[in-house]
Design a protein around this motif. Sequence first.
Motif, PDB file in Angstrom:
ATOM      1  N   ARG A  41      74.590  17.260  39.272  1.00 33.52           N
ATOM      2  CA  ARG A  41      73.917  16.493  40.329  1.00 33.52           C
ATOM      3  C   ARG A  41      74.763  16.532  41.597  1.00 33.52           C
ATOM      4  O   ARG A  41      75.944  16.221  41.559  1.00 33.52           O
ATOM      5  N   LEU A  79      64.290  14.838  46.560  1.00 36.28           N
ATOM      6  CA  LEU A  79      64.953  15.406  45.376  1.00 36.28           C
ATOM      7  C   LEU A  79      64.618  16.897  45.293  1.00 36.28           C
ATOM      8  O   LEU A  79      63.457  17.285  45.442  1.00 36.28           O
ATOM      9  N   GLU A 396      63.092  10.713  45.331  1.00 35.29           N
ATOM     10  CA  GLU A 396      64.487  10.858  45.735  1.00 35.29           C
ATOM     11  C   GLU A 396      65.487  11.050  44.601  1.00 35.29           C
ATOM     12  O   GLU A 396      66.604  11.492  44.833  1.00 35.29           O
ATOM     13  N   SER A 397      65.098  10.670  43.385  1.00 35.39           N
ATOM     14  CA  SER A 397      66.103  10.753  42.311  1.00 35.39           C
ATOM     15  C   SER A 397      65.526  11.405  41.059  1.00 35.39           C
ATOM     16  O   SER A 397      64.311  11.357  40.812  1.00 35.39           O
TER      17      SER A 397
END
Length: 431
Positions: A41, A79, A396-397
């Motif tokens: 990540r 993301l 976003e994640s």
Amino acid sequence: MTVFPASDPHGKAVAGRTSYLVLHNTAEVVTPDADGTRVLRYPKGAVVFRDGRVLEVGPGAELLRRHGDARPISANGRLVTPGLVDCHTHMIFAGHRALEFQRRLAGESYAAIAAGGGGIRATVAATGAERDDVLEKGLAARLERWRANGCTTVEVKSGYGLTPSGELRLLELMRAAVARVPVRVVRTALLLHALPEAYQGRRETYLAEMRERTLPEIVRRDFASAVDAFCDPVAFTVDESRALLAAAKALGLAVRVHADQTKRSGGAVLAAELGAASADHLECASEEDWRALAAAGTVGVLLPAAALTLGQKLPRAKLLRASGARVAVATDFNPGTAPAQSLLECAALAARQFGLTAEETLLAVTWNAAKALGLEAQVGHLNPGAWGDAVAWECESLEELPYWMPAVRPDCVFIRGADLALPAVERRVWP
Ligand code: NIG
Ligand code: FE
């Protein structure tokens, strides 16, 4: 693929810029590592694409600075993941079986409907009656839909032709359809799906024809890179499946097995014995079966839409983890048991049904799915050297991917380092 004439200075300039770009301003870039064991990540990360491949992945500010000549493309704070890989679909067919679905909801069994002429044979009849160009364009349109849903690599099986000539027809149409779309497609010949009407009472003749005539023809015409068999009490036995798949293997084709779907019946064990690329379904597989797959390096492919439609129980993540097997998730898109048109939606179901974590879910639709197709060196991750297939999602994640239902949509999809939403003149960068 269209390329610029060498004499077109404008074209050369654009091609030069679009083949070297940096996708930055992300919320995070998330990718399996090169051997698919961990998920990396990069908060506010970036990916650099050059000549269709990933050149580098890492912290955004640093990559922007070091790749000052690359064309910057903003991910608008989204993301970014590798393009998804759907490693099991049956997407060349005509018609639908929505009425049959209603009958099943009212209590009729899948087997009883099939015995009465419905099921797979109903789709075979509809597909046989459809025009070639309609089937070809229909498949291309489906592949476009998959791309719009974030899949950049898709496996497509034949299987609704059934007879040797019916299967060869579908395989030829598959080859023509994939040339129309930029999505990466792996073609599989599903040669044992159900015994065709015309061969009732002549089972041995059918098996021999498939093995001795159809298989070599598929290799000669480069129609598929893999062969599949529905190994199940309602379809073909372990011995029948083994004879076909061993012959396919001897011809250099990869093999897959529809295994242990309606009953535990030796399909997963056969897949392990043959060193199959994947064993798919596995609703009724035991812990021992999963361990056999792990030992053989065969990917276990879970198909949550089919299991849900047929009301079947599924293995828990704990069992899958303990086995050490690679687990992928796919749509199984087909008109009978899985009219499921979004892989990410299936991944969200899998997370709930099996108890997979967000990282396991990502691996299941990227690296592990690529491994099921033998493409893990180039596809299913964003490490240097991989094809530049990536998606910026409307979230976003990583944790949001299996969370939202309906699934999150892509904001943009890159294939070979090119954003397909760009004007055509700017995206002619594929080799
Ligand atoms: O993968 N299991 C076999 N074949 C398909 C279903 C085929 C159909 O019902 O049309 C499957 O689930
Ligand atoms: Fe299937």
